[in-house]
Scaffold this motif. Sequence first.
Motif, PDB file in Angstrom:
ATOM      1  N   GLU A 152       0.833  -1.203   0.000  1.00 21.40           N
ATOM      2  CA  GLU A 152       0.000   0.000   0.000  1.00 21.40           C
ATOM      3  C   GLU A 152       0.873   1.260   0.000  1.00 21.40           C
ATOM      4  N   ARG A 153       1.974   1.219   0.761  1.00 20.40           N
ATOM      5  CA  ARG A 153       2.887   2.371   0.767  1.00 20.40           C
ATOM      6  C   ARG A 153       3.539   2.549  -0.606  1.00 20.40           C
ATOM      7  N   ALA A 154       3.922   1.431  -1.226  1.00 24.71           N
ATOM      8  CA  ALA A 154       4.526   1.494  -2.566  1.00 24.71           C
ATOM      9  C   ALA A 154       3.543   2.086  -3.558  1.00 24.71           C
ATOM     10  N   GLN A 155       2.280   1.765  -3.426  1.00 29.99           N
ATOM     11  CA  GLN A 155       1.255   2.305  -4.315  1.00 29.99           C
ATOM     12  C   GLN A 155       1.151   3.824  -4.171  1.00 29.99           C
ATOM     13  N   LYS A 156       1.163   4.275  -2.922  1.00 30.53           N
ATOM     14  CA  LYS A 156       1.015   5.712  -2.677  1.00 30.53           C
ATOM     15  C   LYS A 156       2.201   6.505  -3.224  1.00 30.53           C
ATOM     16  N   HIS A 157       3.396   5.925  -3.134  1.00 32.22           N
ATOM     17  CA  HIS A 157       4.590   6.674  -3.540  1.00 32.22           C
ATOM     18  C   HIS A 157       4.956   6.475  -5.005  1.00 32.22           C
ATOM     19  N   ALA A 158       4.306   5.535  -5.661  1.00 30.00           N
ATOM     20  CA  ALA A 158       4.606   5.319  -7.087  1.00 30.00           C
ATOM     21  C   ALA A 158       4.088   6.512  -7.878  1.00 30.00           C
ATOM     22  N   SER A 159       4.900   6.997  -8.799  1.00 34.45           N
ATOM     23  CA  SER A 159       4.524   8.161  -9.605  1.00 34.45           C
ATOM     24  C   SER A 159       3.481   7.761 -10.641  1.00 34.45           C
ATOM     25  N   GLY A 160       2.591   8.680 -10.900  1.00 32.79           N
ATOM     26  CA  GLY A 160       1.574   8.452 -11.921  1.00 32.79           C
ATOM     27  C   GLY A 160       1.921   9.144 -13.220  1.00 32.79           C
ATOM     28  N   ASP A 161       3.207   9.385 -13.451  1.00 32.89           N
ATOM     29  CA  ASP A 161       3.654  10.062 -14.672  1.00 32.89           C
ATOM     30  C   ASP A 161       3.440   9.145 -15.878  1.00 32.89           C
ATOM     31  N   PHE A 199       6.002  -0.790 -13.695  1.00 32.22           N
ATOM     32  CA  PHE A 199       6.359  -1.262 -12.353  1.00 32.22           C
ATOM     33  C   PHE A 199       5.163  -1.119 -11.397  1.00 32.22           C
ATOM     34  N   LYS A 200       4.491   0.042 -11.490  1.00 34.88           N
ATOM     35  CA  LYS A 200       3.330   0.287 -10.623  1.00 34.88           C
ATOM     36  C   LYS A 200       2.223  -0.736 -10.902  1.00 34.88           C
ATOM     37  N   GLN A 201       1.988  -1.034 -12.151  1.00 33.78           N
ATOM     38  CA  GLN A 201       0.966  -2.012 -12.510  1.00 33.78           C
ATOM     39  C   GLN A 201       1.319  -3.405 -11.965  1.00 33.78           C
ATOM     40  N   GLY A 202       2.619  -3.725 -12.029  1.00 33.04           N
ATOM     41  CA  GLY A 202       3.070  -5.014 -11.486  1.00 33.04           C
ATOM     42  C   GLY A 202       2.848  -5.083  -9.983  1.00 33.04           C
ATOM     43  N   VAL A 203       3.180  -3.972  -9.290  1.00 34.17           N
ATOM     44  CA  VAL A 203       2.967  -3.910  -7.836  1.00 34.17           C
ATOM     45  C   VAL A 203       1.479  -4.062  -7.518  1.00 34.17           C
ATOM     46  N   ASP A 204       0.637  -3.348  -8.277  1.00 33.57           N
ATOM     47  CA  ASP A 204      -0.817  -3.443  -8.064  1.00 33.57           C
ATOM     48  C   ASP A 204      -1.307  -4.879  -8.260  1.00 33.57           C
TER      49      ASP A 204
END
Length: 203
Positions: free
Chosen positions: A108-117, A126-131
């Motif tokens: 959840e912390r990784a999701q919040k800090h992942a950039s939405g650029d 990377f963010k999609q993989g984490v999700d």
Amino acid sequence: MEREDIKNKKNEEEQLQNQEGAEQEADVKNEKEAEEVKAQEEVAPEEQKEDKSATLAKDLAEMKDKYLRLYSDFENFRRRTAKEKLDFMKTANEDLIVSLLAVVDDFERAQKHASGDEENEALNSFKQGVDLIQNKLVSLLENKGLKSMENPTGKEFDMDKHEAITQIPAPSEDLKGKVVDTVEKGYLLNDKVIRYAKVVVGS
């Protein structure tokens, strides 16, 4: 002489008659006594039978009472054991799931800090993989009975679900005694609290 013989014969006859009468009276008396004894002997076994029947009935009632008590105790024990077994099965993985909650928090912390650029495709991938990994993990835990508590922010503080880590002056009057902020989510495992929500309470 003849007169004396006649007199003696009469006396003998009278004695014989008296003796026979006495014997008859004795026989009658003996018969009566025998009948009374026989009647008593006949009555006595009946009374003994009644006493024995009463004793047996009392013993039977006591045995029935003991049996019912024992059966009731056994049924209570069986129900209690079955309930404990069911509760144990529901929370058998509690320690493992509690340990994995730290991993869920990290996701959840990784999701919040992942950039939405949108321009940075590598970061977005990377963010999609984490999700994806987080969703799979949460889904797996939910199938085992895990459920996250509702966000308590703005609600009344509940000691059964919340753990107050600090108090701060309430930003407004309506937040006094209520949850101002949630630091860490709370979780339930089959309706049992396995982690209290760590919250900040307004004073």
